[in-house]
Design a protein around this motif. Sequence first.
Motif, mmCIF file in Angstrom:
data_model
loop_
_atom_site.group_PDB
_atom_site.id
_atom_site.type_symbol
_atom_site.label_atom_id
_atom_site.label_comp_id
_atom_site.label_asym_id
_atom_site.label_seq_id
_atom_site.Cartn_x
_atom_site.Cartn_y
_atom_site.Cartn_z
ATOM 1 N N ARG A 1 0.836 -1.214 0.000
ATOM 2 C CA ARG A 1 0.000 0.000 0.000
ATOM 3 C C ARG A 1 0.864 1.254 0.000
ATOM 4 O O ARG A 1 0.536 2.251 -0.655
ATOM 5 N N TYR A 2 1.960 1.202 0.739
ATOM 6 C CA TYR A 2 2.885 2.332 0.776
ATOM 7 C C TYR A 2 3.441 2.628 -0.615
ATOM 8 O O TYR A 2 3.460 3.775 -1.064
ATOM 9 N N LEU A 3 3.872 1.588 -1.325
ATOM 10 C CA LEU A 3 4.462 1.769 -2.648
ATOM 11 C C LEU A 3 3.436 2.198 -3.687
ATOM 12 O O LEU A 3 3.770 2.907 -4.649
ATOM 13 N N LEU A 4 2.171 1.789 -3.508
ATOM 14 C CA LEU A 4 1.132 2.121 -4.480
ATOM 15 C C LEU A 4 0.542 3.514 -4.271
ATOM 16 O O LEU A 4 -0.060 4.080 -5.183
ATOM 17 N N ALA A 5 0.697 4.073 -3.066
ATOM 18 C CA ALA A 5 0.049 5.353 -2.757
ATOM 19 C C ALA A 5 0.570 6.482 -3.633
ATOM 20 O O ALA A 5 -0.179 7.394 -3.999
ATOM 21 N N GLN A 6 1.849 6.441 -3.969
ATOM 22 C CA GLN A 6 2.456 7.430 -4.859
ATOM 23 C C GLN A 6 3.790 6.852 -5.346
ATOM 24 O O GLN A 6 4.280 5.883 -4.771
#
Length: 337
Positions: free
Chosen positions: A293-298
């Motif tokens: 989720r961290y990598l996909l957020a931006q």
Amino acid sequence: MTQKGVRILFHGEGDSIRGTGHLVRALGMASDLSRVAPQGWRVEVWTNNQVLADRIAKDWSDLSIPLAPHYELKSISDQLWTEGQKSRFIESVCAVPRALATEILISDNKYTFTEADIEKLYSRFQCLLFVDNISALSLELDGVLFPNDYAHFESKTTPVLTGPSWHWMNPSLDFLRQMPIQNYDFSIFMGGADPTNLTAVALEDVFVKKRNARVLILTGPAFRHSQQILEKVANYPEMKIDLMPSSGFFLKNLCQAETCLVAFGLSSIELEQVGKKVVLYAHHEEHLGDAQRYLLAQPRPSILRDQWLQGGDPKASPRQPRPPVGQMLFEFLEQKT
């Protein structure tokens, strides 16, 4: 009789089961708030592990980081977030003697609270703020804080505090003004406890990637696998491996490597923040989901372990300033008092 003023109790637990992140964050947020809180505000930290809190405080005091006093909740046993421990936590924190007119509890935890639990806590505290607790989104609280820039939670019952301005980072980051000389190809740090011994996994990965690598391994204050790591190091005579305990300024040590292999969490984000190349490891599926989720957020320069093993390469990004969470927290709490 209580005195006039505002008292803030930060709660964070840390041990070899939970890791140390919750306690580090409680101590750090208390430190940040102490810098901006006016006279009449009293900031404290309460924990199940005063020995660990003392060690962190000593590390940070060496960097001249101001810390709030901290105290032990002695009835909390060394278990994960169980119902029994939750009950002991509520009983213990509600038994803390009152000191000032307005008392606020800011708890960094993963307990699953019921409405009855919250009612008990509100019978003792005028204001409740939970940190990093998804289950609290269904409760009626003064707020739930997710100290990162990738959470996308909403609640119909409580304010949700999150985003770049609330992205708390270790105050020792302020002292890393210049990158150290790169003496290593890789540095490895899998958190204060490393409960699943990812340190050993990362060392095996490095051997696959570069058999003559120069490697720095840092171990946290609750690390229990030292003997296993020493035995594994002996199996890799081609590599130059240094093993040392972490300290309050351990980010500087990790930055001596070209690439940092780190369990996803606060330390990995801080390394990315100062411009290092980072490969993210995960202790379990839920942890991996957080990293994804961290990598996909931006767009991020870091990559996951599997991507790295398949030939991916993490990037470095320009250094960013540390967000002013202490000031944000003070402004939020000021409205509540």
